[in-house]
Design a protein around this motif. Structure first.
Motif, mmCIF file in Angstrom:
data_model
loop_
_atom_site.group_PDB
_atom_site.id
_atom_site.type_symbol
_atom_site.label_atom_id
_atom_site.label_comp_id
_atom_site.label_asym_id
_atom_site.label_seq_id
_atom_site.Cartn_x
_atom_site.Cartn_y
_atom_site.Cartn_z
ATOM 1 N N ASP A 1 0.815 -1.218 0.000
ATOM 2 C CA ASP A 1 0.000 0.000 0.000
ATOM 3 C C ASP A 1 0.843 1.261 0.000
ATOM 4 O OD1 ASP A 1 1.038 -0.078 2.536
ATOM 5 O OD2 ASP A 1 -0.873 -0.371 3.558
ATOM 6 N N THR A 2 2.175 1.102 -0.080
ATOM 7 C CA THR A 2 3.068 2.270 -0.144
ATOM 8 C C THR A 2 3.303 2.745 -1.579
ATOM 9 O OG1 THR A 2 4.987 0.792 -0.198
ATOM 10 C CG2 THR A 2 4.277 1.614 1.963
ATOM 11 N N ILE A 3 2.835 1.992 -2.569
ATOM 12 C CA ILE A 3 3.118 2.302 -3.973
ATOM 13 C C ILE A 3 2.427 3.599 -4.383
ATOM 14 C CG2 ILE A 3 2.741 1.539 -6.356
ATOM 15 C CD1 ILE A 3 3.080 -1.318 -5.359
ATOM 16 N N GLN A 4 3.225 4.507 -4.947
ATOM 17 C CA GLN A 4 2.700 5.776 -5.447
ATOM 18 C C GLN A 4 2.827 5.896 -6.963
ATOM 19 O OE1 GLN A 4 5.125 8.495 -3.055
ATOM 20 N NE2 GLN A 4 3.331 8.949 -1.801
ATOM 21 N N TYR A 5 3.727 5.116 -7.545
ATOM 22 C CA TYR A 5 3.977 5.175 -8.986
ATOM 23 C C TYR A 5 3.809 3.764 -9.550
ATOM 24 C CZ TYR A 5 6.203 9.446 -7.336
ATOM 25 O OH TYR A 5 6.452 10.646 -6.722
ATOM 26 N N LEU A 6 2.811 3.578 -10.389
ATOM 27 C CA LEU A 6 2.488 2.252 -10.912
ATOM 28 C C LEU A 6 2.557 2.267 -12.435
ATOM 29 C CD1 LEU A 6 1.472 -0.668 -10.418
ATOM 30 C CD2 LEU A 6 -0.860 0.228 -10.621
ATOM 31 N N GLN A 7 3.350 1.337 -12.983
ATOM 32 C CA GLN A 7 3.415 1.117 -14.426
ATOM 33 C C GLN A 7 2.847 -0.272 -14.694
ATOM 34 O OE1 GLN A 7 7.762 1.975 -14.196
ATOM 35 N NE2 GLN A 7 7.414 3.156 -16.054
ATOM 36 N N LEU A 8 1.819 -0.332 -15.518
ATOM 37 C CA LEU A 8 1.059 -1.566 -15.687
ATOM 38 C C LEU A 8 0.832 -1.840 -17.169
ATOM 39 C CD1 LEU A 8 -0.519 -3.763 -14.093
ATOM 40 C CD2 LEU A 8 -2.500 -2.262 -14.175
ATOM 41 N N TRP A 9 1.402 -2.957 -17.652
ATOM 42 C CA TRP A 9 1.164 -3.410 -19.020
ATOM 43 C C TRP A 9 0.411 -4.732 -18.927
ATOM 44 C CZ3 TRP A 9 5.640 -1.260 -17.266
ATOM 45 C CH2 TRP A 9 6.093 -0.116 -17.919
ATOM 46 N N LEU A 10 -0.861 -4.730 -19.296
ATOM 47 C CA LEU A 10 -1.701 -5.911 -19.103
ATOM 48 C C LEU A 10 -1.621 -6.852 -20.292
ATOM 49 C CD1 LEU A 10 -4.802 -4.148 -17.567
ATOM 50 C CD2 LEU A 10 -2.988 -5.381 -16.380
ATOM 51 N N PRO A 11 -1.848 -8.169 -20.056
ATOM 52 C CA PRO A 11 -1.822 -9.121 -21.178
ATOM 53 C C PRO A 11 -2.944 -8.828 -22.162
ATOM 54 C CG PRO A 11 -2.661 -10.163 -19.182
ATOM 55 C CD PRO A 11 -2.141 -8.827 -18.769
ATOM 56 N N ALA A 12 -2.707 -9.168 -23.424
ATOM 57 C CA ALA A 12 -3.716 -8.929 -24.457
ATOM 58 C C ALA A 12 -4.973 -9.732 -24.150
ATOM 59 C CB ALA A 12 -3.166 -9.308 -25.819
ATOM 60 N N GLU A 13 -6.105 -9.172 -24.537
ATOM 61 C CA GLU A 13 -7.390 -9.774 -24.197
ATOM 62 C C GLU A 13 -7.525 -11.195 -24.733
ATOM 63 O OE1 GLU A 13 -12.074 -8.423 -24.236
ATOM 64 O OE2 GLU A 13 -10.718 -7.621 -25.746
ATOM 65 N N GLU A 14 -6.957 -11.445 -25.942
ATOM 66 C CA GLU A 14 -7.103 -12.779 -26.519
ATOM 67 C C GLU A 14 -6.376 -13.848 -25.719
ATOM 68 O OE1 GLU A 14 -4.011 -10.508 -29.069
ATOM 69 O OE2 GLU A 14 -5.890 -10.108 -27.983
ATOM 70 N N PHE A 15 -5.364 -13.464 -24.952
ATOM 71 C CA PHE A 15 -4.678 -14.409 -24.071
ATOM 72 C C PHE A 15 -5.296 -14.417 -22.677
ATOM 73 C CE2 PHE A 15 -1.281 -13.355 -27.131
ATOM 74 C CZ PHE A 15 -0.998 -14.625 -27.586
ATOM 75 N N ALA A 16 -5.673 -13.236 -22.187
ATOM 76 C CA ALA A 16 -6.120 -13.105 -20.806
ATOM 77 C C ALA A 16 -7.432 -13.826 -20.540
ATOM 78 C CB ALA A 16 -6.253 -11.626 -20.445
ATOM 79 N N PHE A 17 -8.323 -13.888 -21.557
ATOM 80 C CA PHE A 17 -9.659 -14.413 -21.298
ATOM 81 C C PHE A 17 -10.103 -15.468 -22.302
ATOM 82 C CE2 PHE A 17 -9.448 -9.983 -19.892
ATOM 83 C CZ PHE A 17 -9.641 -10.166 -18.534
#
Length: 547
Positions: free
Chosen positions: A244-260
């Protein structure tokens, strides 16, 4: 020999004081003296050479340019050590720049039993500067696993960084860390890593673990399943166990065709509101149904920087039979998502990203950067007409009506976009506080653009109104295929709006067009020998970045 020594020591001043013919012994003596003096001169010049005059701080900054901003890998760490072997001064210079020792990139192949102590010794040289550990390697993307399905979970082998005891120990009891980048991680592996850290036994309080004091976390997920099911069969969000200390978040999510592809689940970010409220900077790349992103942003009340790459995603807020969230998001569109502290907004894949501006309210925005990422413009957009989708009718209401930030906006960058000149003019004349304008790979009629802006400035002066773009200090025209205007057009515009206040103009062209641009500029200013001193226009013509 004795005679020569006498000549050198006793008669040298006499020899130099007259122009009489010299004895052979005197010639030899003088030649030896000249050689001696030349040797002394060489040593004295070496003592005041540029390399020796450089301070430790300056030399350390020079060394920093040798490396990238990312963590130093094994080869780069060896290079840094070799720099310190040149001399004691160079060694002290490498140690003086603590930032060189605070960034480290670790690969699974180098995490042997002796690695921990070496890593700790390296990071200790960083002093009090922020420390970064990056794991940017995917072992399963190597030749050893040619048929490894990208959506398959980790095998738990020793190749996996997230099951390596050295990695867990570093994050559990190593030195304090400011940033961690967990590259090529899957959802399952991340849960395993956090579980291992929770169960770590040590004397220090749990809150003092480096992992639990992180400020910055980068999560570039590999192509994997997004829905994670626990042993009791319930779905669980990966974000609920993050520090909960994170102030800077970089997020690259998996492509939808793989994720679901194997799940019937609704794609959800499911990020805790308390976690989102703590974020100061949020960078996300997502190609899922983006309605869920709006709900997440609604809780980011302390954001100062937002970077969104929708990767040709879509908003789906229509009230149809299959969309129970429609009314919720329609309300967000009506009331707006207020980000009261946001100062920098960057949007990529703008055909859809521009739609985000219909929801956001940013009253203190200073930096707006919108456009298509380089090399990512889909060919089908040319046929769909999305490249020519209206620009002003989305951007202007966002700035003037929803946010009211036209007085705070200082920088505007447009990347990789085709815009009618009259449309861009309608935007720029409404931004009185702009100091930096960047058109990067923008397709536009430049002659028409600058002539129209000049006319607006002239009309404003005649009507005794505020001149548009009067605060413009830096104008960047980058990625031009050729020089698409005559210099008189753009300089007449700059002189009209800036007068003698000056402006920096940067143009980047292919190498073949630079010489022609320089010649055209020289011809333009030739009649006025004091042009640059008079109007203080600093022109830089640079080679365009390689494609």
């Amino acid at each position: 020999m004795a005679r020569l020594e006498v000549v050198e020591q006793s008669n040298l001043s006499d020899i130099l004081s007259h122009n009489l013919p010299l004895e052979p012994s005197e010639v030899v003596s003088l030649q030896r003296r000249i050689a001696q003096l030349e040797g002394e001169l060489h040593h004295h010049r070496a003592a005041v050479s540029t390399a020796r005059l450089l301070s430790l701080e300056t030399l350390g900054h020079i060394f920093a340019f040798v490396f990238t901003d990312r963590g130093l890998n094994a080869k780069e760490r060896e290079t840094l050590l070799n720099l310190g072997l040149v001399s004691k001064h160079w060694r002290h210079a490498t140690l003086y720049n603590h930032h060189l020792w605070g960034r480290i990139n670790l690969e699974a192949a180098h995490l042997n039993p002796a690695a921990y102590d070496k890593i700790i010794a390296w990071l200790k040289r960083s002093g009090d500067t922020p420390r970064t550990i990056e794991f940017l390697e995917d072992p399963y993307a190597s030749e050893e696993f040619p048929d490894w399905p990208p959506d398959r979970e980790c095998t738990g082998s020793e190749l996996c960084l997230w099951r390596n005891p050295i990695v867990i120990r570093l994050l559990a009891e190593g030195p304090s860390l400011d940033r961690v980048a967990l590259g090529a991680v899957s959802v399952g592996c991340l849960f395993h890593l956090m579980g291992s850290l929770k169960s770590w036994k040590k004397n220090a309080p749990h809150s003092q673990m480096p992992w639990n004091s992180l400020k910055t976390l980068a999560l570039p997920f590999r192509q994997c399943r997004w829905v994670y099911t626990t042993e009791d069969g319930t779905a669980k969000s990966v974000f609920h166990d993050l520090p909960d200390t994170i102030q800077y978040l970089q997020l690259w999510l998996p492509a939808e065709e793989f994720a679901f592809q194997h799940d019937n689940a609704i794609p959800l970010l499911d990020m805790p509101q308390a976690f989102l409220k703590n974020l100061v900077s949020f960078e996300i790349q997502i190609n899922w149904e983006s309605s869920d992103l709006l709900a997440a942003l609604a809780s980011c009340s302390n954001l100062e920087t937002l970077v969104v790459d929708l990767a040709i995603s879509r908003f789906d807020v229509d009230e149809d039979e299959g969309n129970t969230q429609g009314p919720v998001f329609q309300q967000l569109a009506d009331t707006g998502i207020c980000l009261p502290k946001l100062r920098r907004l960057q949007l990529r894949e703008q055909a859809v990203a521009l739609e985000l501006l219909r929801y956001l309210v940013t009253p203190v925005l200073e930096d707006l950067d919108i456009g298509y990422s380089k090399h990512k413009m889909p060919p089908q957009l040319h046929h769909q007409g999305l490249l020519d989708s209206p620009f002003a009718e989305t951007v202007l209401p966002f700035i003037k009506e929803r946010s009211g930030c036209q007085s705070t906006l200082r920088s505007l960058r447009i990347l990789n976009r085709k815009i009618p000149s009259e449309e861009l003019v309608s935007v720029l004349i409404e931004l009185p506080s702009i100091t930096h304008l960047t058109l990067d790979q923008v397709t536009i009629d430049h002659d028409s653009l600058w002539e129209s802006l000049r006319e607006h400035a002239q009309a404003a002066k005649e009507s005794k109104l505020a001149v548009p773009l009067r605060h413009l200090a830096v104008l960047n025209l980058l990625g031009l295929k050729r020089l698409p205007f005559f210099f008189n057009r753009i300089f007449e515009f700059l002189i009209e709006v800036r007068g003698r206040k000056g402006c920096q103009l940067v143009i980047s062209l292919p190498n073949g067009g630079i010489s022609r641009a320089v010649k055209q500029y020289e011809r333009y200013k030739a009649p006025d020998s004091e042009f640059e001193e008079k109007f203080k226009v600093a022109l830089s013509i640079l080679p365009a970045a390689e494609e």
